[in-house]
Write an enzyme that holds these catalytic residues in place. Structure first.
Site, PDB file in Angstrom:
ATOM      1  N   ASN A 115       0.880  -1.165   0.000  1.00 29.38           N
ATOM      2  CA  ASN A 115       0.000   0.000   0.000  1.00 29.38           C
ATOM      3  C   ASN A 115       0.918   1.216   0.000  1.00 29.38           C
ATOM      4  O   ASN A 115       1.541   1.523   1.014  1.00 29.38           O
ATOM      5  CB  ASN A 115      -0.917  -0.009   1.226  1.00 29.38           C
ATOM      6  CG  ASN A 115      -1.807   1.221   1.304  1.00 29.38           C
ATOM      7  OD1 ASN A 115      -1.403   2.324   0.943  1.00 29.38           O
ATOM      8  ND2 ASN A 115      -3.029   1.050   1.788  1.00 29.38           N
ATOM      9  N   GLU A 174      -3.955   1.686  -2.873  1.00 31.13           N
ATOM     10  CA  GLU A 174      -4.101   3.102  -2.530  1.00 31.13           C
ATOM     11  C   GLU A 174      -3.176   3.970  -3.389  1.00 31.13           C
ATOM     12  O   GLU A 174      -2.448   4.818  -2.893  1.00 31.13           O
ATOM     13  CB  GLU A 174      -3.863   3.335  -1.028  1.00 31.13           C
ATOM     14  CG  GLU A 174      -4.791   4.377  -0.461  1.00 31.13           C
ATOM     15  CD  GLU A 174      -4.724   4.551   1.047  1.00 31.13           C
ATOM     16  OE1 GLU A 174      -5.248   5.569   1.509  1.00 31.13           O
ATOM     17  OE2 GLU A 174      -4.165   3.708   1.760  1.00 31.13           O
ATOM     18  N   TYR A 206      -7.658  -3.911  -1.964  1.00 27.34           N
ATOM     19  CA  TYR A 206      -7.607  -2.902  -0.915  1.00 27.34           C
ATOM     20  C   TYR A 206      -8.943  -2.960  -0.186  1.00 27.34           C
ATOM     21  O   TYR A 206      -9.916  -2.336  -0.581  1.00 27.34           O
ATOM     22  CB  TYR A 206      -7.339  -1.525  -1.525  1.00 27.34           C
ATOM     23  CG  TYR A 206      -7.330  -0.390  -0.533  1.00 27.34           C
ATOM     24  CD1 TYR A 206      -6.735  -0.529   0.715  1.00 27.34           C
ATOM     25  CD2 TYR A 206      -7.910   0.831  -0.852  1.00 27.34           C
ATOM     26  CE1 TYR A 206      -6.738   0.523   1.619  1.00 27.34           C
ATOM     27  CE2 TYR A 206      -7.909   1.884   0.042  1.00 27.34           C
ATOM     28  CZ  TYR A 206      -7.316   1.723   1.286  1.00 27.34           C
ATOM     29  OH  TYR A 206      -7.320   2.769   2.182  1.00 27.34           O
ATOM     30  N   ASP A 210      -3.772  -4.990   1.009  1.00 22.81           N
ATOM     31  CA  ASP A 210      -4.091  -4.389   2.297  1.00 22.81           C
ATOM     32  C   ASP A 210      -5.490  -4.850   2.672  1.00 22.81           C
ATOM     33  O   ASP A 210      -6.473  -4.326   2.158  1.00 22.81           O
ATOM     34  CB  ASP A 210      -4.001  -2.863   2.187  1.00 22.81           C
ATOM     35  CG  ASP A 210      -4.412  -2.162   3.465  1.00 22.81           C
ATOM     36  OD1 ASP A 210      -4.748  -2.841   4.458  1.00 22.81           O
ATOM     37  OD2 ASP A 210      -4.410  -0.905   3.476  1.00 22.81           O
ATOM     38  N   ASN A 224      -6.770  -4.642   5.696  1.00 26.23           N
ATOM     39  CA  ASN A 224      -7.315  -3.870   6.808  1.00 26.23           C
ATOM     40  C   ASN A 224      -7.919  -4.772   7.880  1.00 26.23           C
ATOM     41  O   ASN A 224      -8.982  -4.484   8.448  1.00 26.23           O
ATOM     42  CB  ASN A 224      -8.340  -2.842   6.307  1.00 26.23           C
ATOM     43  CG  ASN A 224      -7.694  -1.498   5.991  1.00 26.23           C
ATOM     44  OD1 ASN A 224      -6.885  -0.992   6.758  1.00 26.23           O
ATOM     45  ND2 ASN A 224      -8.041  -0.926   4.852  1.00 26.23           N
ATOM     46  N   ASP A 242       2.805   4.832   4.977  1.00 23.23           N
ATOM     47  CA  ASP A 242       2.633   4.291   6.330  1.00 23.23           C
ATOM     48  C   ASP A 242       2.604   2.762   6.327  1.00 23.23           C
ATOM     49  O   ASP A 242       2.604   2.146   7.397  1.00 23.23           O
ATOM     50  CB  ASP A 242       1.388   4.872   7.017  1.00 23.23           C
ATOM     51  CG  ASP A 242       0.167   4.957   6.113  1.00 23.23           C
ATOM     52  OD1 ASP A 242       0.220   4.462   4.963  1.00 23.23           O
ATOM     53  OD2 ASP A 242      -0.851   5.539   6.549  1.00 23.23           O
ATOM     54  N   HIS A 243       2.618   2.149   5.144  1.00 21.25           N
ATOM     55  CA  HIS A 243       2.754   0.695   5.009  1.00 21.25           C
ATOM     56  C   HIS A 243       4.146   0.378   4.458  1.00 21.25           C
ATOM     57  O   HIS A 243       4.795   1.227   3.840  1.00 21.25           O
ATOM     58  CB  HIS A 243       1.732   0.133   4.021  1.00 21.25           C
ATOM     59  CG  HIS A 243       0.309   0.256   4.430  1.00 21.25           C
ATOM     60  ND1 HIS A 243      -0.443  -0.819   4.796  1.00 21.25           N
ATOM     61  CD2 HIS A 243      -0.512   1.348   4.535  1.00 21.25           C
ATOM     62  CE1 HIS A 243      -1.679  -0.414   5.086  1.00 21.25           C
ATOM     63  NE2 HIS A 243      -1.740   0.897   4.928  1.00 21.25           N
TER      64      HIS A 243
END
Length: 258
Positions: free
Chosen positions: A9, A36, A107, A148, A150, A249-250
């Site tokens: 991501n 993303e 995602y 990702d 989540n 941030d990933h």
């Protein structure tokens, strides 16, 4: 043919392009599943990616979401969107066939705040993914679902489980939906090779010093069909890119299939 596949991501492919190109040059995966990307198809940095030696298939969306598949090998039978809801316009899923494998970049919705409409969408999306995974299994083609998700599958995947208990990434119904997909007969690559390991994360929030304190979550995963699981050689998390300037941030997670 062995295949090294990464998922990442990137949190805006144009904002992180330098980091992405540096990592592609150093790590040299065969296939990269991006999430993303946060751009429309025509804004994707295709020339730079192709100059790095990769074909690119893109399913973009303005400012939000967006997935892509980069491959050193030719791609065929590219399909966009997760089946099951023709009204869903969010660019969160795509598949391509590469070197005999069916590979998906996904995602999965975050789902916060939970409960609420966004959480309902997350659970409905996961139900669609379960149905689609059943269809893929019935087709008999070896496949990999990467991206990702989540989802923190267990408390071992969260730096502070009590504080995350009510979050959409960790709620019991989210984890139950995850298990329903895995229990179709899929293998979660990292846990298959790293059972019981704690403190291994793929995401660290930008806020409040999460990265330097290693306050992370493991939410980027690979789910493998039985044929792919039989060929799983290695799986790991490359923390290097998260420490770079202007990092996502990933960080990338990768597998190697024999």
């Amino acid at each position: 043919m062995g295949l090294r596949i990464a998922t990442w991501n990137v949190n805006s492919v144009r904002a992180r392009l330098g980091n992405v190109l540096d990592w592609l040059g150093g790590f040299a995966p065969d296939v990269v599943l991006l999430q993303e990307i946060k751009c429309q198809d025509h804004d994707f940095p295709r020339l730079e990616i192709e100059a790095a030696g990769y074909h690119a298939a893109v399913h973009g969306q303005k400012s939000y979401n967006g997935v892509a598949i980069l491959s050193r090998h030719p791609m065929s039978d590219i399909s966009l969107g997760l089946p099951g809801d023709a009204a869903d316009e969010q660019a969160r899923y795509m598949e391509a066939t590469i070197a005999g494998w069916r590979l998906a970049s996904l995602y999965l919705p975050n789902g916060n705040p939970a409960p609420g409409d966004k959480f309902d969408y997350k659970l409905a999306w996961m139900a669609r993914l379960e149905r689609h995974a059943r269809t893929l299994l019935a087709g008999g083609v070896p496949f990999v679902l990467g991206g990702d998700f989540n989802i923190c599958p267990t408390d071992d995947d969260v730096y502070d489980p009590p504080s995350w208990r009510g979050d959409a990434l960790c709620r019991p119904d989210s984890r139950a939906a995850w298990r329903a997909i895995v229990n179709l007969g899929l293998t979660e690559a990292f846990r298959a090779l790293h059972p019981g390991e704690k403190g291994r994360y793929s995401f660290w929030d930008y806020q409040a010093g999460a990265w330097p304190r290693d306050e992370g979550l493991r939410i980027d995963h690979f789910l493998l069909s039985p044929q792919a699981a039989d060929r799983l050689h290695s799986c790991d998390i490359d923390k290097g890119p998260r420490g770079r300037e202007k990092a996502s941030d990933h960080t990338p997670v990768w597998i190697e299939l024999d």
